[in-house]
Design a protein around this motif. Structure first.
Motif, PDB file in Angstrom:
ATOM      1  N   TYR A 161     -19.697   4.418 -23.970  1.00  9.10           N
ATOM      2  CA  TYR A 161     -19.088   3.724 -22.836  1.00  9.10           C
ATOM      3  C   TYR A 161     -17.895   4.551 -22.367  1.00  9.10           C
ATOM      4  N   TYR A 162     -18.025   5.100 -21.186  1.00  4.34           N
ATOM      5  CA  TYR A 162     -17.023   5.984 -20.582  1.00  4.34           C
ATOM      6  C   TYR A 162     -16.268   5.177 -19.535  1.00  4.34           C
ATOM      7  N   VAL A 163     -14.967   4.973 -19.757  1.00  3.68           N
ATOM      8  CA  VAL A 163     -14.179   4.116 -18.872  1.00  3.68           C
ATOM      9  C   VAL A 163     -13.006   4.915 -18.309  1.00  3.68           C
ATOM     10  N   ASN A 164     -12.996   5.085 -16.978  1.00  3.80           N
ATOM     11  CA  ASN A 164     -11.937   5.847 -16.313  1.00  3.80           C
ATOM     12  C   ASN A 164     -11.438   5.027 -15.117  1.00  3.80           C
ATOM     13  N   ILE A 165     -10.395   4.247 -15.352  1.00 10.45           N
ATOM     14  CA  ILE A 165      -9.912   3.344 -14.304  1.00 10.45           C
ATOM     15  C   ILE A 165      -8.412   3.092 -14.496  1.00 10.45           C
ATOM     16  N   GLY A 166      -7.745   2.708 -13.413  1.00  7.27           N
ATOM     17  CA  GLY A 166      -6.322   2.416 -13.472  1.00  7.27           C
ATOM     18  C   GLY A 166      -5.512   3.119 -12.397  1.00  7.27           C
ATOM     19  N   SER A 167      -6.004   4.239 -11.895  1.00  3.85           N
ATOM     20  CA  SER A 167      -5.260   4.982 -10.872  1.00  3.85           C
ATOM     21  C   SER A 167      -4.991   4.129  -9.639  1.00  3.85           C
ATOM     22  N   ASN A 168      -6.004   3.381  -9.208  1.00  2.00           N
ATOM     23  CA  ASN A 168      -5.842   2.564  -8.003  1.00  2.00           C
ATOM     24  C   ASN A 168      -4.899   1.389  -8.206  1.00  2.00           C
ATOM     25  N   ASP A 169      -4.742   0.962  -9.438  1.00  2.00           N
ATOM     26  CA  ASP A 169      -3.793  -0.120  -9.697  1.00  2.00           C
ATOM     27  C   ASP A 169      -2.369   0.323  -9.390  1.00  2.00           C
ATOM     28  N   TYR A 170      -2.188   1.632  -9.280  1.00  2.00           N
ATOM     29  CA  TYR A 170      -0.903   2.181  -8.853  1.00  2.00           C
ATOM     30  C   TYR A 170      -0.962   2.650  -7.403  1.00  2.00           C
ATOM     31  N   LEU A 171      -1.870   3.569  -7.094  1.00  2.00           N
ATOM     32  CA  LEU A 171      -1.902   4.167  -5.756  1.00  2.00           C
ATOM     33  C   LEU A 171      -2.344   3.168  -4.692  1.00  2.00           C
ATOM     34  N   ASN A 172      -3.193   2.224  -5.050  1.00  3.18           N
ATOM     35  CA  ASN A 172      -3.683   1.229  -4.102  1.00  3.18           C
ATOM     36  C   ASN A 172      -3.277  -0.187  -4.501  1.00  3.18           C
ATOM     37  N   ASN A 173      -2.076  -0.267  -5.105  1.00  2.00           N
ATOM     38  CA  ASN A 173      -1.524  -1.573  -5.432  1.00  2.00           C
ATOM     39  C   ASN A 173      -0.011  -1.433  -5.654  1.00  2.00           C
ATOM     40  N   TYR A 174       0.389  -1.009  -6.825  1.00  2.73           N
ATOM     41  CA  TYR A 174       1.806  -1.031  -7.203  1.00  2.73           C
ATOM     42  C   TYR A 174       2.687  -0.189  -6.281  1.00  2.73           C
ATOM     43  N   PHE A 175       2.196   0.968  -5.873  1.00  2.00           N
ATOM     44  CA  PHE A 175       2.968   1.850  -4.992  1.00  2.00           C
ATOM     45  C   PHE A 175       2.547   1.712  -3.528  1.00  2.00           C
ATOM     46  N   LEU A 176       2.039   0.549  -3.187  1.00  8.48           N
ATOM     47  CA  LEU A 176       1.672   0.247  -1.799  1.00  8.48           C
ATOM     48  C   LEU A 176       2.263  -1.121  -1.437  1.00  8.48           C
ATOM     49  N   PRO A 177       3.597  -1.205  -1.401  1.00  7.45           N
ATOM     50  CA  PRO A 177       4.264  -2.511  -1.228  1.00  7.45           C
ATOM     51  C   PRO A 177       3.971  -3.187   0.099  1.00  7.45           C
ATOM     52  N   GLU A 178       3.519  -2.428   1.103  1.00  4.12           N
ATOM     53  CA  GLU A 178       3.192  -3.055   2.380  1.00  4.12           C
ATOM     54  C   GLU A 178       1.949  -3.940   2.283  1.00  4.12           C
ATOM     55  N   HIS A 179       1.180  -3.778   1.199  1.00  5.55           N
ATOM     56  CA  HIS A 179      -0.031  -4.574   1.016  1.00  5.55           C
ATOM     57  C   HIS A 179       0.008  -5.462  -0.232  1.00  5.55           C
ATOM     58  N   TYR A 180       0.786  -5.068  -1.251  1.00  6.32           N
ATOM     59  CA  TYR A 180       0.761  -5.787  -2.523  1.00  6.32           C
ATOM     60  C   TYR A 180       2.191  -6.038  -3.022  1.00  6.32           C
ATOM     61  N   PRO A 181       2.446  -7.212  -3.616  1.00  6.02           N
ATOM     62  CA  PRO A 181       3.797  -7.561  -4.054  1.00  6.02           C
ATOM     63  C   PRO A 181       4.136  -7.138  -5.480  1.00  6.02           C
ATOM     64  N   SER A 182       3.215  -6.492  -6.172  1.00  8.62           N
ATOM     65  CA  SER A 182       3.403  -6.232  -7.605  1.00  8.62           C
ATOM     66  C   SER A 182       4.659  -5.424  -7.905  1.00  8.62           C
ATOM     67  N   ASN A 183       4.987  -4.456  -7.042  1.00  4.33           N
ATOM     68  CA  ASN A 183       6.140  -3.588  -7.285  1.00  4.33           C
ATOM     69  C   ASN A 183       7.448  -4.366  -7.247  1.00  4.33           C
ATOM     70  N   SER A 184       7.541  -5.320  -6.350  1.00  5.11           N
ATOM     71  CA  SER A 184       8.784  -6.088  -6.202  1.00  5.11           C
ATOM     72  C   SER A 184       8.946  -7.135  -7.295  1.00  5.11           C
ATOM     73  N   LYS A 185       7.856  -7.490  -7.954  1.00  2.00           N
ATOM     74  CA  LYS A 185       7.899  -8.552  -8.956  1.00  2.00           C
ATOM     75  C   LYS A 185       7.945  -8.033 -10.390  1.00  2.00           C
ATOM     76  N   LEU A 186       7.450  -6.819 -10.616  1.00  2.00           N
ATOM     77  CA  LEU A 186       7.266  -6.342 -11.979  1.00  2.00           C
ATOM     78  C   LEU A 186       7.858  -4.953 -12.171  1.00  2.00           C
ATOM     79  N   SER A 187       8.490  -4.726 -13.302  1.00  2.00           N
ATOM     80  CA  SER A 187       8.963  -3.388 -13.664  1.00  2.00           C
ATOM     81  C   SER A 187       7.759  -2.526 -14.023  1.00  2.00           C
ATOM     82  N   PRO A 188       7.887  -1.202 -13.983  1.00  2.00           N
ATOM     83  CA  PRO A 188       6.763  -0.350 -14.379  1.00  2.00           C
ATOM     84  C   PRO A 188       6.255  -0.654 -15.788  1.00  2.00           C
TER      85      PRO A 188
END
Length: 357
Positions: A161-188
């Protein structure tokens, strides 16, 4: 700290000289391979989704035998190359196109823009999150059970089982505050903790379905992705420090999860591939993203403009578009994951040793 975008290129170039001649002959080293992840592994699952994150058009696939299949690069992905190194005759089919395929050999569930979190990447349209990929796998396991009967679990226990995931949780979520609130609510640190906790839940579900051999791929240095350098106004040789630090926090927690699960599940083996390794020699290396621009002309989304001619010297480009590595880099990273020549690149072992267990 300031991170030079010579990144892992020295490491990868070293891998190339060591492994470019490597080939695998004979039967596959595992009976089946299941791939979960995002656009780094997607082989066509997004093609029919209502999303901007799909690339089933030229110049993507320009170096792939079947042309533009939905792979986010010019040729093969790292998962494709791992498949070949393991000795499979054919690439693992995408879940969206398993009709008529031999699912006993494995399925690729990866989806461009997808993340560990359900909402990740959804500003681009639909994607198949890790949780949905695990649900899709349960459906495949049911089909395998019908084919193999009481031998199904034994078969699945031997698969990789080859699992490669997580990049988008940053590039397309945490570091995209105009679309997602995670950065303002949670520390890294807290965000990474939540991601890895959810990741672990999905791994447990895979274990319950029969998975026993897991290769978990860590994040690359996200702040060294060309798109991130461009949007932050950095020079061509300077990475975005905050994004790199966040990726390393996630990797540390994922590695800790590997240790915990290897203790918690003695019938299984989990390994961590450290994609963010940087060789100390990089400081004296001449390669940098300042010298190696992306290979295709991109639109506002960082993806190649359809039907535009890409660069000719694709083996000299680290990135094909502003997010995704070229096949040349995929070859090097895959070979390093399969048979790691550098201490700490793979922990506690590489894929070639994992599949022997």
């Amino acid at each position: 700290m300031c991170c030079e975008t010579k990144l892992w290129l020295v490491v990868l170039l070293f891998l190339s000289t060591t492994y470019m001649q490597h080939c695998v002959l004979g039967e596959p080293q595992v009976p089946c391979l299941f791939i979960l992840g995002d656009s780094l592994s997607d082989s066509g699952n997004n093609n029919n989704l209502a999303t901007d994150a799909k690339v089933n058009y030229l110049p993507y696939g320009i170096d792939f035998p079947a042309g533009p299949t939905g792979r986010f690069t010019n040729g093969r992905t790292s998962a494709d190359i791992i498949t070949q190194l393991l000795g499979f005759d054919n690439f693992i089919p995408p879940h969206a196109n398993t009709s008529g395929s031999n699912i006993l050999l494995g399925v690729n569930y990866a989806s461009g823009a997808a993340g560990i979190r359900k909402e990740t990447g959804t500003h681009l349209g639909k994607d198949i999150s890790l949780g949905l990929q695990v649900q899709n796998h349960k459906g495949i396991v049911s089909q395998i059970g019908k084919k193999l009967g009481n031998k199904a679990q034994q078969h699945l226990n031997k698969c990789l089982y080859y699992v490669n995931i997580g990049s988008n949780d940053y590039l397309n979520n945490y570091f995209l505050p105009e679309h997602y609130p995670s950065n303002s609510k949670l520390s890294p640190d807290r965000y990474a903790e939540i991601l890895v906790q959810e990741y672990s839940t999905h791994l447990k579900a895979l274990h319950e379905s029969g998975a026993r051999k897991f290769a978990l791929i860590g994040l690359n240095l996200l702040g060294c992705v060309p798109h991130e350098i461009v949007i932050h106004g950095k020079s061509g040789s300077i990475c975005v420090d905050d994004e790199n630090k966040a990726a390393l926090i996630f990797n540390d927690k994922l590695k800790a999860l590997v240790d915990r699960f290897n203790n918690e599940f003695p019938d299984s083996k989990f390994i961590f591939i450290n994609s963010a390794v940087i060789s100390d020699q990089s400081k004296s290396n001449d390669w940098s993203l300042a010298d190696i621009v992306v290979c295709c002309r991109v639109g506002s989304n960082g993806q190649c403009i359809p039907k535009e001619e890409p660069c000719l010297d694709r083996n000299l480009h680290a990135f094909f578009d502003e997010f995704h590595p070229s096949e040349f880099i995929n070859q090097l990273t895959a070979r390093g994951a399969y048979n790691a020549p550098i201490p700490s690149y793979a922990y506690p072992m590489d894929i070639s040793n994992l599949v022997k267990l």
